[in-house]
Design a protein around this motif. Structure first.
Motif: not given
Length: 582
Positions: A115, A166-167, A169-171, A186
């Motif tokens: 993250k 956030y990672t 891939k997170d939107s 992302a």
């Protein structure tokens, strides 16, 4: 209908009677789902080059299309990482598979679990366009990662997350385009490696890339956004010169591509870069470096991809507003990969067996060097420094000659200089830079108005020495008149005291441009005053006995980089030494 393998020839695989694939589409070949790319389509067959070892592959195994071009993942986590030619992380693969990469490895290029503390820069209702920065996170202690709206996306922001962790891939935000389609953005995005990333405007080249190496910065400079070739035979010092540039040049980010080099040499590079300290920040150099390792025992087709992978990563950071230097070591191995695949495709060979399209491929690579206004409104650049390894040190072979057509700085390395421990072993008679006129305004404003005049003077001295050496070899130096003996002595001062540099000396490994200028000024003063003494029929041998030439040679060690005022005392030293013999 399933598409199946018809024939296998090394890394080249064919599929018969299909129209399911498109040109340059990425495909998965066989039961192990080896990564490949479509490189030829006819009515009867589709030709695929496979980027992994095809050992054990059999006819009739299935080939699946991906529907997309061969692409790399762009996002935080690229820096400090070590990838292979198709952006697979070697550290992650080693943790699961050991020292060798297994076929069909499907490892995510970037860590999908980590993250990142992310700051969102847009709000609901904002209009965004391709290339805008919509979020930032701290990728390394040195580099802020600026997440960009993909170039093909524009519209109105309809949803935004709060600042937080956030990672990739997170939107983070949702953008609605004019057609009403929703695009979720992302931290990570994909980009095809063989297509140059778009820019707002290409700027004229006008700023030098300062490397701290006197022979480059003063005599054969390269501009930010320019391209240079470093040709040299085995042992001439190509890799060492690129290491010095990577360590000391004033680029923000370094992309180092080891293309087809020996495994042990690449291992040394990886270990060295992992432990090197960035002299400007005292952090690890790896914090602003990405390494792409494609060794000579890796699949030959991936060698071609590694060059494009490296330049795409460089363009991505350029688009954020950074100045990036990419080291390609060596483009000759890349050209050999093209030759091998071309032979397997039974294409008509050109000079020395290389494919007829070799010049256009080399041009495509070097033309991606640029100094630009980015889509996000910043300035950025990609500077390419490509090593060339001509067989037997023969600069007339096709790769060197074609590279010469598309670069404007040519740093010819000389094996005899390297064996004489003269580093960097750049041959001053064969090398050249065409950037001088473009950079003249910068040198006038930021160094001194007479800098280029002094540069021309020392180059003239070196060329005069080269001509005089022909006479010396035939009949000895004693027959030369004193004015020519003075030129020979000054040329020695230039060669040993100025062009030769010691990478292990704390004050000589990197030399600021101000010190380079003052050293030139002292050498020029010595030449002018020496001519006056010789005009009075005083022999040069008496000037040599004063030891002043040796003092000038030792300036690089005796004057620390943080006390350049000491250089001003050398004018008095010269005057006193010459006055003592008049």
């Amino acid at each position: 209908m399933e598409n199946r393998i018809y024939s296998i020839n090394g890394p080249v695989v064919t599929v018969k009677d299909t129209s399911d694939f498109s040109m340059m589409e990425m495909v998965y070949v066989g039961e192990k789902r080896l990564m490949g790319e479509v490189i030829g389509i006819t009515k009867d067959k589709t030709t695929i080059q496979v980027y992994e070892s095809t050992t054990g592959l059999k006819p009739n195994e299935i080939v699946e299309g991906s529907g997309s071009l061969l692409s790399v993942t762009l996002g935080p986590g690229i820096l400090t990482n070590i990838f292979d030619g198709i952006e697979r992380p070697l550290k992650d693969i080693m943790a699961t598979d050991g020292a060798f990469i297994a076929e069909g490895q499907n490892v995510s290029a970037l860590d999908e679990e980590k993250k990142w503390e992310t700051k969102i820069l847009v709000k609901e209702g904002d209009e965004v366009t391709g290339g805008m920065i919509f979020a930032t996170c701290q990728e390394t202690p040195l580099i802020e990662h600026r997440s960009l709206v993909p170039p093909q996306v524009s519209g109105k922001v309809v949803a935004v997350v709060k600042d937080g962790a956030y990672t990739i891939k997170d939107s983070l935000i949702k953008v609605q385009d004019e057609a009403g389609e929703i695009h979720e953005l992302a931290l990570a995005q994909k980009w095809p490696i063989k297509i140059a990333r778009p820019v707002k405007n290409r700027r004229p080249i006008s700023v030098p890339l300062i490397t701290g190496q006197r022979v480059l910065d003063t005599t054969f400079p390269i501009a930010k956004g320019g391209a240079a070739a470093v040709p040299g035979g085995f042992g001439a010092g190509k890799t060492m010169l690129q290491h010095q540039i990577a360590k000391w040049c004033d680029a923000d980010i370094i992309v180092y591509v080891g293309c087809g080099e020996r495994g042990n040499e690449m291992t040394q590079v990886l270990e060295e870069f992992s432990s090197l300290v960035d002299p400007k920040t005292n952090n690890l150099l790896l914090d602003r470096t990405v390494l792409i390792a494609n060794t000579s025992n890796m699949p030959v087709a991936a060698r071609e991809a590694s060059i494009y992978t490296g330049i795409t990563l460089a363009e991505y950071y350029r688009d954020m507003g950074y100045h990036v230097a990419i080291m390609a070591d060596s483009t000759s191995r890349w050209a050999e990969a093209l030759r091998e695949i071309s032979g397997r495709l039974e294409e008509m060979p050109a000079e020395e067996g290389f494919p007829a399209y070799l010049p256009s491929r080399i041009a495509q690579f070097y033309e991606r060097a640029s100094y630009v206004d980015t889509l996000c409104g910043k300035e950025g650049s990609v500077t390419i420094i490509g090593a060339v390894s001509p067989q037997g040190g023969d600069f007339s072979e096709p790769v060197t000659q074609n590279t010469k057509r598309f670069v404007r700085s040519f740093w010819a390395l000389d094996k005899s200089l390297a064996y004489a421990r003269h580093y960097p072993s750049v041959n001053w008679t064969e090398s050249y830079s065409e950037y001088i006129d473009d950079l003249s305004d910068w040198f006038d404003k930021n160094v001194a108005e007479d800098f280029l005049k002094l540069r021309s003077e020392i180059i003239t001295i070196l060329h005069d020495e080269s001509d005089l050496m022909e006479i010396v070899k035939l009949i000895g130096s004693d027959v030369l008149p004193d004015d020519q003996k003075l030129t020979m002595e000054l040329a020695r001062v230039v060669r040993v005291g100025f062009l030769q540099q010691n990478a292990f000396h704390p004050d000589d490994t990197y030399v600021p441009i101000e010190k380079q200028y003052k050293m030139l000024k002292v050498i020029s003063y010595m030449y002018a005053q020496g001519k006056k003494v010789v005009a009075k029929r005083i022999p040069v041998s008496l000037i040599i006995k004063t030891g002043i030439f040796e003092d000038l040679i030792k300036i690089k060690y005796d004057v620390p980089n943080n006390n350049l005022a000491l250089l001003d005392t050398y004018f008095d030293k010269i005057d006193k030494a010459l006055a003592s013999i008049e």
